[in-house]
Enzyme design. Sequence first.
Site, PDB file in Angstrom:
ATOM      1  CB  CYS A 122      -0.990  -0.010   1.165  1.00  0.00           C
ATOM      2  SG  CYS A 122      -2.370   1.146   0.913  1.00  0.00           S
ATOM      3  CG  ASP A 191      -5.543   2.249   7.230  1.00  0.00           C
ATOM      4  OD1 ASP A 191      -5.895   3.382   6.867  1.00  0.00           O
ATOM      5  OD2 ASP A 191      -4.886   1.481   6.508  1.00  0.00           O
TER       6      ASP A 191
END
Length: 303
Positions: A122, A191
């Site tokens: 990511c 996250d």
Amino acid sequence: MDIIKETYEKIKNMEVRGAGRIARAAANALKEYAETIMHLDDEEFKKKILEAGELLRSARPTAVSLPNAVKYVLNGLKDENPKESVIKKAEEFIISSKNATKNIGKIGAKRIRDGYTILTHCNSEAAIEVIKTAYHEGKDIKVFCTETRPRNQGYLTAKALCDEGIDVTLIVDSAVRYFIKEVDIVVVGADAITANGCLVNKIGTSQIALIAHEARIPFLTAAETYKFHPKTIVGELIEIEERNPEEVVEFEGKYKKIKIRNPAFDVTPSQYIDAIITEIGLIPPQGAWYIIEKYFGWIEHEQ
């Protein structure tokens, strides 16, 4: 309210990506909005700022950096001078967030040795900072970046590292197990981190962690303390966001009978994580509760 709605849309539509960038965007939007409504009396000001905070909070349900940033700024409403305090809190958060990323880079780079090949997934600001710091310390490193389907955030990571002069190879997500034998360490972002040390991160992260565990490759996650989820310490579960199926494939009338699901995140069990790199040091996943208790204990007593 324009800046709040604009920032909400940018976060929701992923024009603003990455947990740290999302958090700073929300804090900055609240700051700018507060500056435009300074003429209101204190009660009306509080009402408007709280409404703005709730809207921003709803943009992305999984990235805990967003509600934590909003909460930090809104804490200014409790002070004697709420208008000035909200602006001050927003500025504090933005500066603290940027400094946290730099500190994570310095701490995480110590785990990367000269000659290492790193795998990342990511587009994590913190993970990139770890890799960049190691490179600028003079270490000869190579990096594998996954594409990170379906939004291809890995392209952004590959470009950022390549622009620094780092040797980067872009691979498809499903090729991780093929290339893991060439990898010395995995470094990803976060996250959210739960109280029991699990990692909530971009979909595909848990599979990479499992592959690394099988191959006995160290798996590290870089997470600022504001990515630790305070309410998980009292049993609240993190909602996993599912996004529009058209991010995966455009229908164009051909796929109407095929069900498509698009979860944006997955959960990596703590036993597959070797360490969490924070701005205050390297901690084992079992130490996540300590971070939450130390920095967010006050949330337990609030709605």
